[in-house]
Design an enzyme around this catalytic site. Sequence first.
Site, short mmCIF file in Angstrom:
data_model
loop_
_atom_site.label_atom_id
_atom_site.label_comp_id
_atom_site.label_asym_id
_atom_site.label_seq_id
_atom_site.Cartn_x
_atom_site.Cartn_y
_atom_site.Cartn_z
N VAL A 56 0.83 -1.28 0.06
CA VAL A 56 -0.01 0.14 -0.07
C VAL A 56 0.74 1.21 0.08
O VAL A 56 1.69 1.53 1.07
CB VAL A 56 -0.65 0.10 1.17
CG1 VAL A 56 -1.78 1.23 1.25
CG2 VAL A 56 -1.71 -1.20 1.21
N CYS A 57 0.86 2.11 -1.16
CA CYS A 57 1.72 3.31 -1.30
C CYS A 57 1.15 4.39 -0.62
O CYS A 57 0.20 4.87 -1.17
CB CYS A 57 2.17 3.45 -2.77
SG CYS A 57 2.89 2.20 -3.34
N LEU A 58 1.40 4.96 0.67
CA LEU A 58 0.92 6.05 1.18
C LEU A 58 2.27 6.71 1.86
O LEU A 58 3.06 6.07 2.56
CB LEU A 58 0.08 5.55 2.36
CG LEU A 58 -1.52 5.40 1.82
CD1 LEU A 58 -2.18 4.83 3.03
CD2 LEU A 58 -1.91 6.59 1.22
#
Length: 442
Positions: free
Chosen positions: A91-93
């Site tokens: 999850v790219c955050l």
Amino acid sequence: MNQSIIRLTRELNDLQKSNDLSIAVACRDSDIRNVRALILGPPDTPYEFGFYEFSMKFGRDYPGKAPAVNALTTNGGRTRFNPNIYGGGKVCLSILGTWRGERGEEWSAAQGMESILISIQSLMSSNPYENEPGFENTTSETDKENMKVYARKIRHENIRIAIVQRLEEYLGLNADGTRVQVDPDADGTVVAADDDAFEPFIDLIKRRFLWYYDSYLHTIAKEQEYVSEGEMFVKMPFEHNGNIMEGKFLYSNLVKRLRNIRGVLDEEPGQWAEEGKAAAAKDLGVAVNLRRQFEQTVEHYRKDQSVTVDLELVDDNPFVWKLAVIGRPMTNFDGGLFNIQINVSVRFPDEQPRVKFLTSMYHHRISKDGIPCYTAKKPEEAKSHIEAILHMLEEERPPYDPRMAVNIEASKLYWGSEADRKEYNRKLRRCVISKCTPFLLY
């Protein structure tokens, strides 16, 4: 107690007690640092009413350091649902430190479990194509078309993977509707299920499926106007082998699978009734407790003059309650008699009651086939469910919440123009005056 554990305990309790219909969290009693989270796909997006699960692993240095978060709804690592949610689970955050962000977007101890989940949910937008870096403000005709095409394939896979496959796994169904056969071991014994499996959201997802069943079919009917059966998905510029959404549109098949799931779920209350009858015959604690709750609820409404209800057990089974509600005078329900059946599981409150209106109702929070959309303040108490049903039925001017609009036609009228609201009231009154048509019992 470790400060990290205290913080996690508080955050979990707050989320579990909140009224947010979009987020749920759970963990094993013995392992509070490993949390499972469920995010309901936001309305009016390609992810609408899909069930997206994530794992969150909190280290001993939390909240000083962000947890490790992974997406679990990935079709076994084969499907990338979003430019920022990879097929492998990443999850790219920026707040997780998995993506470079602007100054001030990095993790801080002020962040927490809820802010992470809200940030992930915000990725599930109506136009996820723009989430890919470099495509945020694109205006080319090719990209505009890609935006539509990308949303369409996500919408299909949302239903196929995040809804249908998940329910089939829970119910032990194959894609053709047959039951999954348990293979015997080499010596002929049946292989036991994995005792370590942790599936905290099964009951929640089943009940939400019943809420949104008509919405799923409605979405499919609309999408079939734009795509052909068997049409292949189009690869996006930012998709690569191993991190892509591949497949083809098979909506006709998904309709069959949705109906198979619904059929199995509709059988469960009857099975619960039989289990309950057996538990009552043995005077098991759950049966004794539920009968006591029934008697206390009857006494409560006998004294409560503000509402007229009648409550009885079906065949003296404490796990099957029949509720009759007489509409209040000077309301749209005046003169109506509404019969409701409440089936309770022997695993209550871990499994919540299944409620169905046996009297047909035209109501924005009651599906066409009688499934009410409500939330009980105290889900562990049977009386609280009845209170929530009565409140849902007659609530005046409730706040708009598309997650609770389970009757599509009635909701459009109720939340439409003044003329639409008048038409809604006319249809509701017509339903009441006609005495309504009973649905089939479970």
